[in-house]
Design a protein around this motif. Structure first.
Motif, PDB file in Angstrom:
ATOM      1  N   THR A 180       0.841  -1.191   0.000  1.00 35.15           N
ATOM      2  CA  THR A 180       0.000   0.000   0.000  1.00 35.15           C
ATOM      3  C   THR A 180       0.878   1.244   0.000  1.00 35.15           C
ATOM      4  OG1 THR A 180      -1.667  -1.176   1.302  1.00 35.15           O
ATOM      5  CG2 THR A 180      -1.820   1.214   1.264  1.00 35.15           C
ATOM      6  N   ALA A 181       0.460   2.223  -0.778  1.00 31.67           N
ATOM      7  CA  ALA A 181       1.114   3.529  -0.754  1.00 31.67           C
ATOM      8  C   ALA A 181       0.082   4.558  -0.324  1.00 31.67           C
ATOM      9  CB  ALA A 181       1.667   3.882  -2.136  1.00 31.67           C
ATOM     10  N   VAL A 182       0.532   5.566   0.406  1.00 34.71           N
ATOM     11  CA  VAL A 182      -0.347   6.645   0.850  1.00 34.71           C
ATOM     12  C   VAL A 182       0.327   7.978   0.520  1.00 34.71           C
ATOM     13  CG1 VAL A 182      -1.452   5.278   2.672  1.00 34.71           C
ATOM     14  CG2 VAL A 182       0.602   6.616   3.204  1.00 34.71           C
ATOM     15  N   LEU A 183      -0.488   9.015   0.437  1.00 35.32           N
ATOM     16  CA  LEU A 183       0.022  10.361   0.235  1.00 35.32           C
ATOM     17  C   LEU A 183      -1.018  11.346   0.693  1.00 35.32           C
ATOM     18  CD1 LEU A 183      -1.543  11.854  -2.345  1.00 35.32           C
ATOM     19  CD2 LEU A 183      -0.057  10.404  -3.670  1.00 35.32           C
ATOM     20  N   ASP A 184      -0.603  12.598   0.843  1.00 35.55           N
ATOM     21  CA  ASP A 184      -1.585  13.661   1.034  1.00 35.55           C
ATOM     22  C   ASP A 184      -1.301  14.716  -0.021  1.00 35.55           C
ATOM     23  OD1 ASP A 184       0.064  15.900   2.690  1.00 35.55           O
ATOM     24  OD2 ASP A 184       0.494  13.917   3.535  1.00 35.55           O
ATOM     25  N   VAL A 185      -2.387  15.300  -0.522  1.00 36.32           N
ATOM     26  CA  VAL A 185      -2.299  16.277  -1.597  1.00 36.32           C
ATOM     27  C   VAL A 185      -3.079  17.517  -1.182  1.00 36.32           C
ATOM     28  CG1 VAL A 185      -4.265  15.250  -2.837  1.00 36.32           C
ATOM     29  CG2 VAL A 185      -2.609  16.620  -4.099  1.00 36.32           C
ATOM     30  N   HIS A 186      -2.571  18.671  -1.530  1.00 39.16           N
ATOM     31  CA  HIS A 186      -3.200  19.941  -1.186  1.00 39.16           C
ATOM     32  C   HIS A 186      -4.585  20.021  -1.840  1.00 39.16           C
ATOM     33  CE1 HIS A 186      -3.790  24.310  -1.026  1.00 39.16           C
ATOM     34  NE2 HIS A 186      -2.933  24.298  -0.027  1.00 39.16           N
ATOM     35  N   VAL A 187      -5.592  20.448  -1.094  1.00 43.97           N
ATOM     36  CA  VAL A 187      -6.956  20.507  -1.632  1.00 43.97           C
ATOM     37  C   VAL A 187      -7.071  21.426  -2.844  1.00 43.97           C
ATOM     38  CG1 VAL A 187      -8.119  19.864   0.518  1.00 43.97           C
ATOM     39  CG2 VAL A 187      -7.708  22.274   0.018  1.00 43.97           C
ATOM     40  N   GLY A 188      -6.213  22.422  -2.942  1.00 40.67           N
ATOM     41  CA  GLY A 188      -6.260  23.330  -4.080  1.00 40.67           C
ATOM     42  C   GLY A 188      -5.510  22.837  -5.298  1.00 40.67           C
ATOM     43  N   ASN A 189      -4.871  21.688  -5.185  1.00 33.69           N
ATOM     44  CA  ASN A 189      -4.079  21.162  -6.287  1.00 33.69           C
ATOM     45  C   ASN A 189      -4.906  20.141  -7.075  1.00 33.69           C
ATOM     46  OD1 ASN A 189      -2.107  20.298  -8.035  1.00 33.69           O
ATOM     47  ND2 ASN A 189      -0.564  19.964  -6.457  1.00 33.69           N
ATOM     48  N   GLU A 190      -5.893  20.645  -7.789  1.00 36.01           N
ATOM     49  CA  GLU A 190      -6.806  19.773  -8.539  1.00 36.01           C
ATOM     50  C   GLU A 190      -6.107  19.030  -9.672  1.00 36.01           C
ATOM     51  OE1 GLU A 190     -10.096  22.266  -9.613  1.00 36.01           O
ATOM     52  OE2 GLU A 190     -10.676  22.543  -7.520  1.00 36.01           O
TER      53      GLU A 190
END
Length: 157
Positions: free
Chosen positions: A112-122
């Protein structure tokens, strides 16, 4: 060509990181005093992580940094940073860099890989969705948080 980044390239990696991030922060990347060259050198030198870079004509045009996050279940890897130089978007570099990450994760036995992405980075959210990343059911967005948490089944591609 995609290869492991070298400590001497930390400045070039930091420059690409800041150029890419500035595209989704409306007022520019927040100034928090971080020495990004030092931070990237540390990431490159970490024995428990890896920084891959895409190189075209001798210039770094893409970067990906990943490692096992603290407290994560066995078999999990976190993609901490993933950036392509804005002047190289939609050229296939991100796709190739993502494929190289997945190949490395599989070789390392990750599930499994996880990440977080900025909400404004559509743009990034769409990129990840096209590659099979989905909202992480174990990490729903908290109210007021500016990140979305995504999950990827490494063995499922």
């Amino acid at each position: 060509m995609i290869r492991t980044a070298l400590p001497a390239e930390a400045g070039a990696v930091a420059d690409l990181h800041l150029r890419a991030r500035s595209t989704y922060y409306p007022d520019g990347v927040p100034e928090d005093g971080t020495d990004w060259s030092a931070a990237w050198r540390s990431a490159i030198e970490r024995p428990d992580g890896q920084v891959l870079c895409a190189v075209e004509h001798g210039r770094i045009v893409g970067i990906a940094s990943f490692r096992t996050p603290e407290g994560a279940p066995s078999g999990t890897v976190k993609l901490f940073q993933f950036h392509v130089a804005p002047d190289h978007w939609r050229s296939g570099i991100g796709t190739a860099l993502h494929a190289a990450c997945v190949e490395q994760w599989r070789a390392d036995g990750r599930r499994t890989a996880v990440l977080d992405v900025h909400v404004g980075n559509e743009r990034a959210q769409a990129f990840y969705a096209r590659r099979g990343w989905v909202p992480d059911p174990e990490n729903p967005p908290a109210e007021g948080d500016h990140h979305l948490f995504l999950r990827y089944a490494v063995t499922g591609e």
